[in-house]
Scaffold this active site. Structure first.
Site, PDB file in Angstrom:
ATOM      1  N   CYS A  85       1.859 -19.850 -46.160  1.00 13.31           N
ATOM      2  CA  CYS A  85       1.042 -21.155 -45.940  1.00 13.31           C
ATOM      3  C   CYS A  85       1.961 -22.200 -45.696  1.00 13.31           C
ATOM      4  O   CYS A  85       1.586 -23.281 -45.458  1.00 13.31           O
ATOM      5  CB  CYS A  85       0.111 -21.310 -47.115  1.00 13.31           C
ATOM      6  N   HIS A 333      -8.042 -24.440 -43.415  1.00  8.83           N
ATOM      7  CA  HIS A 333      -6.780 -23.859 -43.620  1.00  8.83           C
ATOM      8  C   HIS A 333      -6.399 -23.130 -42.485  1.00  8.83           C
ATOM      9  O   HIS A 333      -6.524 -21.919 -42.474  1.00  8.83           O
ATOM     10  CB  HIS A 333      -6.620 -23.135 -44.974  1.00  8.83           C
TER      11      HIS A 333
HETATM   12  C1  COA Z   1     -14.203 -17.275 -49.356  1.00  5.33           C
HETATM   13  C2  COA Z   1     -14.186 -16.233 -48.189  1.00  5.33           C
HETATM   14  C3  COA Z   1     -13.919 -14.852 -48.808  1.00  5.33           C
HETATM   15  C4  COA Z   1     -15.537 -16.024 -47.458  1.00  5.33           C
HETATM   16  O1  COA Z   1     -16.575 -15.745 -48.206  1.00  5.33           O
HETATM   17  P1  COA Z   1     -17.948 -15.003 -47.888  1.00  5.33           P
HETATM   18  O2  COA Z   1     -18.779 -15.024 -48.933  1.00  5.33           O
HETATM   19  O3  COA Z   1     -17.405 -13.366 -47.366  1.00  5.33           O
HETATM   20  O4  COA Z   1     -18.267 -15.718 -46.419  1.00  5.33           O
HETATM   21  P2  COA Z   1     -18.967 -15.136 -44.988  1.00  5.33           P
HETATM   22  O5  COA Z   1     -17.522 -15.015 -44.116  1.00  5.33           O
HETATM   23  O6  COA Z   1     -19.677 -14.076 -45.183  1.00  5.33           O
HETATM   24  O7  COA Z   1     -19.607 -16.478 -44.412  1.00  5.33           O
HETATM   25  C5  COA Z   1     -20.769 -16.664 -45.191  1.00  5.33           C
HETATM   26  C6  COA Z   1     -21.126 -18.293 -45.083  1.00  5.33           C
HETATM   27  O8  COA Z   1     -20.024 -19.055 -45.622  1.00  5.33           O
HETATM   28  C7  COA Z   1     -19.304 -19.880 -44.914  1.00  5.33           C
HETATM   29  N1  COA Z   1     -17.974 -19.865 -45.620  1.00  5.33           N
HETATM   30  C8  COA Z   1     -17.088 -18.881 -45.358  1.00  5.33           C
HETATM   31  N2  COA Z   1     -16.059 -19.082 -46.140  1.00  5.33           N
HETATM   32  C9  COA Z   1     -16.304 -20.221 -46.645  1.00  5.33           C
HETATM   33  C10 COA Z   1     -15.627 -21.081 -47.474  1.00  5.33           C
HETATM   34  N3  COA Z   1     -14.279 -20.671 -47.971  1.00  5.33           N
HETATM   35  N4  COA Z   1     -16.087 -22.543 -47.738  1.00  5.33           N
HETATM   36  C11 COA Z   1     -17.106 -22.667 -47.558  1.00  5.33           C
HETATM   37  N5  COA Z   1     -18.166 -21.999 -46.680  1.00  5.33           N
HETATM   38  C12 COA Z   1     -17.544 -20.767 -46.345  1.00  5.33           C
HETATM   39  C13 COA Z   1     -19.345 -19.321 -43.497  1.00  5.33           C
HETATM   40  O9  COA Z   1     -19.275 -20.373 -42.526  1.00  5.33           O
HETATM   41  C14 COA Z   1     -20.866 -18.789 -43.421  1.00  5.33           C
HETATM   42  O10 COA Z   1     -21.583 -19.774 -43.250  1.00  5.33           O
HETATM   43  P3  COA Z   1     -23.081 -19.540 -42.478  1.00  5.33           P
HETATM   44  O11 COA Z   1     -23.883 -18.499 -43.211  1.00  5.33           O
HETATM   45  O12 COA Z   1     -23.724 -20.815 -42.385  1.00  5.33           O
HETATM   46  O13 COA Z   1     -22.450 -19.140 -40.952  1.00  5.33           O
HETATM   47  C15 COA Z   1     -12.985 -16.567 -47.295  1.00  5.33           C
HETATM   48  O14 COA Z   1     -13.482 -17.811 -46.710  1.00  5.33           O
HETATM   49  C16 COA Z   1     -11.542 -16.598 -47.641  1.00  5.33           C
HETATM   50  O15 COA Z   1     -11.182 -15.493 -47.663  1.00  5.33           O
HETATM   51  N6  COA Z   1     -10.998 -17.811 -48.064  1.00  5.33           N
HETATM   52  C17 COA Z   1      -9.925 -17.847 -48.539  1.00  5.33           C
HETATM   53  C18 COA Z   1      -8.569 -17.573 -47.350  1.00  5.33           C
HETATM   54  C19 COA Z   1      -7.268 -17.532 -48.083  1.00  5.33           C
HETATM   55  O16 COA Z   1      -7.042 -16.752 -48.946  1.00  5.33           O
HETATM   56  N7  COA Z   1      -6.379 -18.293 -47.422  1.00  5.33           N
HETATM   57  C20 COA Z   1      -4.969 -18.206 -47.989  1.00  5.33           C
HETATM   58  C21 COA Z   1      -4.899 -19.106 -49.059  1.00  5.33           C
HETATM   59  S1  COA Z   1      -3.452 -18.983 -50.061  1.00  5.33           S
END
Ligand code: COA
Length: 386
Positions: A85, A333
């Site tokens: 990152c 991000h």
């Molecule tokens: C949180 C995470 C696992 C996704 O969660 P999920 O429950 O599997 O979400 P989905 O991909 O099934 O998406 C479902 C809904 O949530 C939304 N959504 C997904 N991630 C989101 C997040 N982080 N915050 C808010 N909304 C999110 C999507 O847009 C989707 O919305 P919609 O239904 O209106 O289309 C994913 O965002 C993630 O891995 N984030 C962290 C990334 C990371 O690790 N980066 C490096 C950091 S060091």
């Protein structure tokens, strides 16, 4: 070392950008930064590009050369940098060192990432390669690692899930004021708490977004910068801190040694302290991370980060606004682009060009990224050079 300044900045709209390629995002932000800097492109001596996943998700390595070609400067040295990152911020720091040491005068720094390619499982797996692969095999991916830190902070200091949710609510609010942000919808603390659990105690809204985006900056020696740009932003400090690369071998689970080492060096270099900083862009990969960061950066005593958020200390209009861009939570991000995007925000704020999210009397900006476990941290400090 010579004094170094940012002359120009460019950024595209961040989000899930199905109709965009890394190539056209690079062209948009690179050209925007060059126009903003007023430096003719034939004076650019090198391109430093931050990108993490291009080879795996976009079938494109050697992205430095791709960028130089796209921008019509194919004969200059152009390299890609990677530090999870911290990628974009490390590219910026390397360019800063080259300019400060007189190797180059004008350098273009770009951060770019396209993560939404239609297979989220694959994207998450590729992102997780920024962490120790052994620990990844037993399930310590990003959300589960930071969930451990959240649990430790709650146990040590009484930090609550509501306080974590307040970080998300605040950053969604800030993002709603930023036209470039991935997410422009506001959510209440109750919405955040009601979201599906990802890794206890972190729910979906406690996690950063998976974003496509790009940003670019042109840097050069401050004295020469003044010939091209009436409003250069001086780099007062550029520092890197490091720590062990595994979660199991950390010094602490409630504080990041890499941040403490980087910020100590940065304050020393700038001859400033936390009381001199007007606003902060910090790596809120998870809500707990922002709380730990504001403590490690010296803005509040250890253990008081949750209460500071609750008291509105870090909100736009508060004592030390944090992530007025929306941060990783709402602006998004875009891994390799995020560190450069923070510098875009710092420059826009210091010039007074941040529109609805403008921090009043913004004099000194601090940007902070974390990479990996976190095993690496960068801190940059900026102020007007005019
Ligand atoms: C949180 C995470 C696992 C996704 O969660 P999920 O429950 O599997 O979400 P989905 O991909 O099934 O998406 C479902 C809904 O949530 C939304 N959504 C997904 N991630 C989101 C997040 N982080 N915050 C808010 N909304 C999110 C999507 O847009 C989707 O919305 P919609 O239904 O209106 O289309 C994913 O965002 C993630 O891995 N984030 C962290 C990334 C990371 O690790 N980066 C490096 C950091 S060091």
């Amino acid at each position: 070392l010579r004094k170094v300044a940012v002359l120009g900045v460019g950024q595209c709209k961040w989000g899930m950008l199905a109709d965009r390629t890394v190539h056209d995002m690079i062209a948009e932000v690179g050209n925007a930064a060059l126009r903003d800097a007023g430096v003719p492109r034939n004076l650019i001596e090198a391109v430093y590009l931050g990108n993490v996943t291009g080879g795996e998700l976009c079938n494109q390595y050697t992205m430095g050369s791709v960028a130089a070609h796209a921008l019509g400067i194919p004969a200059v040295p152009a390299h890609r940098y990677e530090a999870a990152c911290c990628t974009g911020a490390i590219g910026f720091r390397e360019a800063y060192l080259a300019v400060a040491n007189g190797v180059y005068d004008f350098v273009l720094v770009i951060g770019v990432e396209k993560l939404n390619v239609g297979d989220m499982d694959r994207t998450v797996e590729v992102i997780s390669r920024g962490f120790d692969s052994w620990e990844g095999r037993i399930g310590l991916l990003a959300p589960s690692q930071y969930a451990l830190y959240a649990t430790a902070h709650m146990h040590a200091y009484g930090t609550t899930r509501e306080q974590l949710a307040m970080v998300a609510e605040k950053n969604y609010y800030h993002g709603s004021l930023n036209p470039d942000a991935h997410m422009q919808k506001r959510y209440t603390v109750e919405d955040v708490l009601a979201a599906p659990m990802i890794s206890d105690p972190l729910g979906r809204h406690d996690c950063s977004l998976v974003t496509d985006g790009a940003a670019a900056v042109v840097i050069g020696p401050l004295e020469k910068a003044k010939e091209y740009n009436a409003r250069p932003i001086e780099v007062l400090a550029s520092a890197v801190g490091a720590e062990t690369s595994t979660t199991a071998s950390r010094e602490s689970y409630v504080s990041f040694g890499s941040t403490r080492r980087a910020v100590e060096a940065a304050y020393k270099q700038a001859k400033l302290g936390p009381e001199d900083i007007s606003f902060v862009e910090t790596h809120d990969c998870f809500t707990i991370t922002e709380i730990i960061n504001i403590e490690d950066l010296g803005f509040v005593p250890k253990g008081e980060g949750g209460a500071a958020v609750q008291d509105g200390y870090t909100r736009l209009g508060g004592k030390i606004p944090v992530n007025v861009s929306g941060g990783l939570k709402a602006k998004g991000h875009a891994l390799g682009a995020t560190g450069v995007g923070q510098i875009y925000e710092a420059v826009k704020q210091l010039r007074g060009e941040a529109g609805e999210r403008q921090v009043p009397n913004a004099e000194v900006a601090l940007t902070h990224m974390l990479g990996g476990a976190p095993s690496i941290s960068t801190v940059h400090i900026f102020a007007r050079g005019y």
